[in-house]
Design a protein around this motif. Structure first.
Motif, short mmCIF file in Angstrom:
data_model
loop_
_atom_site.label_atom_id
_atom_site.label_comp_id
_atom_site.label_asym_id
_atom_site.label_seq_id
_atom_site.Cartn_x
_atom_site.Cartn_y
_atom_site.Cartn_z
N ALA A 35 -40.77 -34.26 -0.26
CA ALA A 35 -40.42 -34.81 1.05
C ALA A 35 -39.84 -33.71 1.95
O ALA A 35 -40.13 -33.66 3.15
CB ALA A 35 -39.42 -35.95 0.90
N SER A 36 -39.07 -32.81 1.35
CA SER A 36 -38.53 -31.68 2.10
C SER A 36 -39.65 -30.78 2.63
O SER A 36 -39.61 -30.30 3.76
CB SER A 36 -37.59 -30.88 1.20
OG SER A 36 -37.30 -29.63 1.76
N HIS A 39 -41.32 -32.54 5.46
CA HIS A 39 -40.44 -32.48 6.61
C HIS A 39 -40.55 -31.13 7.31
O HIS A 39 -40.58 -31.05 8.54
CB HIS A 39 -38.99 -32.75 6.17
CG HIS A 39 -38.04 -32.86 7.31
ND1 HIS A 39 -37.28 -31.80 7.73
CD2 HIS A 39 -37.72 -33.91 8.12
CE1 HIS A 39 -36.54 -32.17 8.75
NE2 HIS A 39 -36.78 -33.45 9.00
N ALA A 42 -43.72 -31.14 9.21
CA ALA A 42 -43.63 -32.02 10.38
C ALA A 42 -42.84 -31.37 11.52
O ALA A 42 -43.13 -31.61 12.69
CB ALA A 42 -42.99 -33.35 9.99
N LEU A 43 -41.87 -30.53 11.16
CA LEU A 43 -41.10 -29.83 12.19
C LEU A 43 -41.89 -28.70 12.83
O LEU A 43 -41.46 -28.16 13.84
CB LEU A 43 -39.80 -29.28 11.59
CG LEU A 43 -38.75 -30.31 11.19
CD1 LEU A 43 -37.55 -29.62 10.55
CD2 LEU A 43 -38.31 -31.13 12.40
#
Length: 162
Positions: A35-36, A39, A42-43
């Motif tokens: 998930a990290s 993320h 996604a950033l």
């Protein structure tokens, strides 16, 4: 007296349950790491380092979780529960532990794989160039693999030529 001694094998069930809970913890850790990585993507990071490190770390955690599952089954089915022959024959090979030596060998094999993945993860996460000190872990992997090879040879059936 014999019944009391044999009932002590159920204490090993605690080790099996501990390994199973540890596996669940490692799977959770791997999911958090993935998930990290998602993320970071996604950033819109320009640097590919954070997602790569997250995926390598998650792979490391998943691998260790799988190892703990194998140990949990191996301890429970190999040493705690007495399964009938027909049921035992239908189990996958990795679940049929006959003696403690098989668990020892599996542990060493897994440690070698885990260290190799850990080494690659460390290299992937490294910000700078590798130094000679980074060769310690591959050297340990090589020595463990050699020890495993020697263990395998010492337990192989000896054939005499007459």
């Amino acid at each position: 007296m014999l019944r009391a001694v044999l009932s002590l094998r159920y204490v090993m069930l605690l080790a099996s349950l501990g390994a199973a809970f540890g596996a669940l913890l490692m799977f959770w850790e791997a999911i958090v790491k993935l998930a990290s990585g998602f993320h970071a993507i996604a950033l819109g990071h320009d640097n590919a380092q954070p997602p790569i490190s997250a995926v390598m770390g998650a792979t490391d955690a998943f691998l260790f979780g799988v190892v703990l599952v194998i140990f949990a089954y191996g301890i429970a089915i190999g040493f705690v529960f007495d399964l009938p022959g027909g049921v035992r024959a239908r189990l996958p090979r990795w679940m049929r532990i006959e003696e403690i030596g098989e668990l020892k060998r599996a542990l060493i094999e897994v440690i070698i794989v885990y260290l190799a993945v850990d080494f690659v993860t460390d290299i992937a996460e490294s910000e700078s160039h590798a130094s000679w000190e980074n060769l310690v872990l591959p050297l340990c992997i090589f020595l463990l693999a050699g020890a495993l090879s020697l263990m395998s040879r010492s337990h192989a059936p000896q054939h005499r030529q007459d």
